[in-house]
Motif scaffolding. Structure first.
Motif, PDB file in Angstrom:
ATOM      1  N   UNK A 238      -0.157 -19.583 -24.222  1.00 47.57           N
ATOM      2  CA  UNK A 238       0.043 -18.160 -24.512  1.00 47.57           C
ATOM      3  C   UNK A 238       0.770 -17.976 -25.842  1.00 47.57           C
ATOM      4  N   UNK A 239       1.733 -18.856 -26.116  1.00 50.21           N
ATOM      5  CA  UNK A 239       2.501 -18.806 -27.373  1.00 50.21           C
ATOM      6  C   UNK A 239       1.546 -18.918 -28.568  1.00 50.21           C
ATOM      7  N   UNK A 240       0.644 -19.889 -28.490  1.00 47.13           N
ATOM      8  CA  UNK A 240      -0.311 -20.084 -29.590  1.00 47.13           C
ATOM      9  C   UNK A 240      -1.277 -18.903 -29.673  1.00 47.13           C
ATOM     10  N   UNK A 241      -1.755 -18.454 -28.510  1.00 46.08           N
ATOM     11  CA  UNK A 241      -2.731 -17.350 -28.488  1.00 46.08           C
ATOM     12  C   UNK A 241      -2.125 -16.068 -29.039  1.00 46.08           C
ATOM     13  N   UNK A 242      -0.803 -15.911 -28.893  1.00 45.29           N
ATOM     14  CA  UNK A 242      -0.133 -14.707 -29.403  1.00 45.29           C
ATOM     15  C   UNK A 242       0.106 -14.793 -30.907  1.00 45.29           C
ATOM     16  N   UNK A 243      -0.278 -15.926 -31.510  1.00 39.96           N
ATOM     17  CA  UNK A 243      -0.125 -16.081 -32.961  1.00 39.96           C
ATOM     18  C   UNK A 243       1.278 -16.497 -33.384  1.00 39.96           C
ATOM     19  N   UNK A 244       2.117 -16.892 -32.394  1.00 37.40           N
ATOM     20  CA  UNK A 244       3.506 -17.249 -32.737  1.00 37.40           C
ATOM     21  C   UNK A 244       3.632 -18.658 -33.320  1.00 37.40           C
ATOM     22  N   UNK A 245       2.621 -19.490 -33.076  1.00 34.32           N
ATOM     23  CA  UNK A 245       2.706 -20.898 -33.489  1.00 34.32           C
ATOM     24  C   UNK A 245       2.922 -21.038 -35.005  1.00 34.32           C
ATOM     25  N   UNK A 246       2.400 -20.078 -35.754  1.00 32.93           N
ATOM     26  CA  UNK A 246       2.538 -20.175 -37.209  1.00 32.93           C
ATOM     27  C   UNK A 246       3.656 -19.307 -37.778  1.00 32.93           C
ATOM     28  N   UNK A 247       4.363 -18.590 -36.888  1.00 34.57           N
ATOM     29  CA  UNK A 247       5.396 -17.708 -37.445  1.00 34.57           C
ATOM     30  C   UNK A 247       6.810 -17.996 -36.936  1.00 34.57           C
ATOM     31  N   UNK A 248       6.979 -18.478 -35.707  1.00 35.38           N
ATOM     32  CA  UNK A 248       8.327 -18.753 -35.173  1.00 35.38           C
ATOM     33  C   UNK A 248       8.380 -20.194 -34.639  1.00 35.38           C
ATOM     34  N   UNK A 249       9.296 -21.019 -35.141  1.00 35.65           N
ATOM     35  CA  UNK A 249       9.405 -22.383 -34.604  1.00 35.65           C
ATOM     36  C   UNK A 249       9.793 -22.363 -33.121  1.00 35.65           C
ATOM     37  N   UNK A 250       9.087 -23.138 -32.323  1.00 34.60           N
ATOM     38  CA  UNK A 250       9.355 -23.247 -30.883  1.00 34.60           C
ATOM     39  C   UNK A 250       9.887 -24.641 -30.584  1.00 34.60           C
ATOM     40  N   UNK A 251      11.028 -24.706 -29.896  1.00 35.70           N
ATOM     41  CA  UNK A 251      11.537 -25.999 -29.431  1.00 35.70           C
ATOM     42  C   UNK A 251      11.816 -25.885 -27.936  1.00 35.70           C
TER      43      UNK A 251
END
Ligand code: PHB
Length: 389
Positions: A238-251
């Protein structure tokens, strides 16, 4: 006279029977109660723990401390409201000698209370509830895994080290989520960062959309997530599908990507996590474990399989010391407490509260592996706040 004679014979017979029963209890199989989830979002985790545990027992020829192992199982459904009843099915109905379980912190707290009340040995192969090696610590309770604080703290060290200044956290609203966020916050803020907001949703819900929208609006430097099993698969996708993968670092603590990569696919690539295990720890010990696991089950082990395997190693350390005689409780517990476990993760010892003191690795997802790229924290011990043994 006849009556007296009968009574005397009866008493002798009873005494003999009692002696045989006691001897039998220490010479027949050791009854191991596996209380794990085999349904719900943590089902795969329970399965891996069971496989890991049984692998070590098989390596020992099916015996620990010279005694055969007999298994009893209960599906705990990761449901805390059923924890006491489920634990008592194993303790009172099946009369097990040792309890192994579980995955979910809320269920494990119920098990710890039942173990304490009945004096049954409990080895926890996952659930990190800080309280179990804190205020609820006990001489008959051990953990082969971690406290939730530990991977949170280790990830906080890595995030602060990257220079991130603001963080949001996101997790399920239950004990494990709260504990691990506490660990993350402690390290991240010590390292100069600030946690600006904690987001959560009830366990085991996976309706992440509204929370992802908030994250996209606030754009923190980094997001710390704790999810595991089926929920982790859905969250990362869902994180990737929401387009967050390229804008907010996820750890995240490494549970976010452990045992989940085949299902997460491209969405997980490049994610950085911290955990006390990784797929590519290139030591003879880990390679041997991974090879044997692959041969036995035609699958790669994950952190949960490793923790199950080590729970069996801890039980073996205790049983070997007392030659299988579980009535020697003090010696049994002392042997487990002071064991140095030759784990696939690397050797570890237990803290005074019976929680592993262990290295935390930095890992990066490459293909279907969590590749170890460095050490987050060496020999990290849980602070064991409130434990009086
Ligand atoms: C927990 O409930 O303590 C828990 C569950 C799953 C994990 C880690 C911790 O992967």
């Amino acid at each position: 006279m006849k009556t007296v004679f009968t009574f005397a014979v009866g008493a002798v017979a009873l005494a003999a029977l009692a002696a045989t029963t006691a001897a039998h209890a220490q010479s027949g199989p050791i009854k191991v109660g596996l209380m794990l989830p085999s349904s719900g979002t943590y089902a795969a985790l329970g399965d891996m723990i069971e496989k890991g545990f049984k692998l070590h027992v098989q390596e020992q020829g099916g015996k620990l401390g010279g005694r055969e192992i007999q298994y009893f199982t209960v599906d705990d459904e990761s449901d805390p409201s059923k924890a006491t009843d489920n634990a008592n099915k194993l303790i009172k109905r099946d009369n097990v000698d040792v309890l192994i379980g579980t995955v979910h912190s809320g269920v494990a707290v119920g098990m710890a209370k039942a173990a304490k009340e009945s004096g049954t040995l409990l080895i926890i192969p996952n659930a990190g509830a800080d309280a179990i090696t804190g205020p609820l610590c006990a001489k008959n309770i051990f953990r082969s895994s971690f406290s939730n604080w530990q991977p949170g703290y280790a990830t906080g060290v890595v995030a602060a080290g990257k220079g991130y200044k603001t963080a949001m956290t996101i997790t399920w609203n239950y004990g494990a989520g709260a504990d691990t966020v506490k660990g993350f916050r402690e390290a991240f803020e010590k390292g100069g960062g600030k946690v600006t907001k904690d987001l959560n949703l009830p366990f085991p819900n996976v309706e992440f959309q509204a929370l992802l929208t908030q994250i996209a609006a606030e754009k923190p430097d980094v997001v710390y997530a704790f999810f595991a099993g089926g929920g982790a698969v859905k969250f990362v996708k869902d994180w990737a599908a929401a387009g967050l993968k390229n804008s907010v670092p996820l750890m995240g603590s490494g549970f976010l990507t452990d045992g989940t990569l085949a299902a997460q696919g491209a969405a997980a690539q490049g994610l950085i996590t911290a955990l006390h295990y990784g797929d590519e720890i290139n030591t003879p010990r880990n390679n041997d474990f991974r090879n044997k696991f692959a041969v036995a089950y035609k699958a790669n082990p994950d952190v949960y399989a490793m923790q199950g395997y080590d729970a069996a190693q801890m039980l073996a350390a205790g049983l070997n010391a007392v030659k299988g005689d579980m009535s020697k409780k003090d010696a049994l517990y002392a042997a487990i407490a002071k064991a140095k476990i030759d784990s696939p993760r690397g050797p570890f010892t237990l803290s005074k509260a019976h929680n592993p003191v262990q290295d935390f690795y930095v890992r990066e997802v490459r293909g279907e592996y969590n590749v170890v790229t460095g050490i987050a924290v060496k020999a990290l011990a849980d602070p064991a706040r409130g434990c009086k043994m």
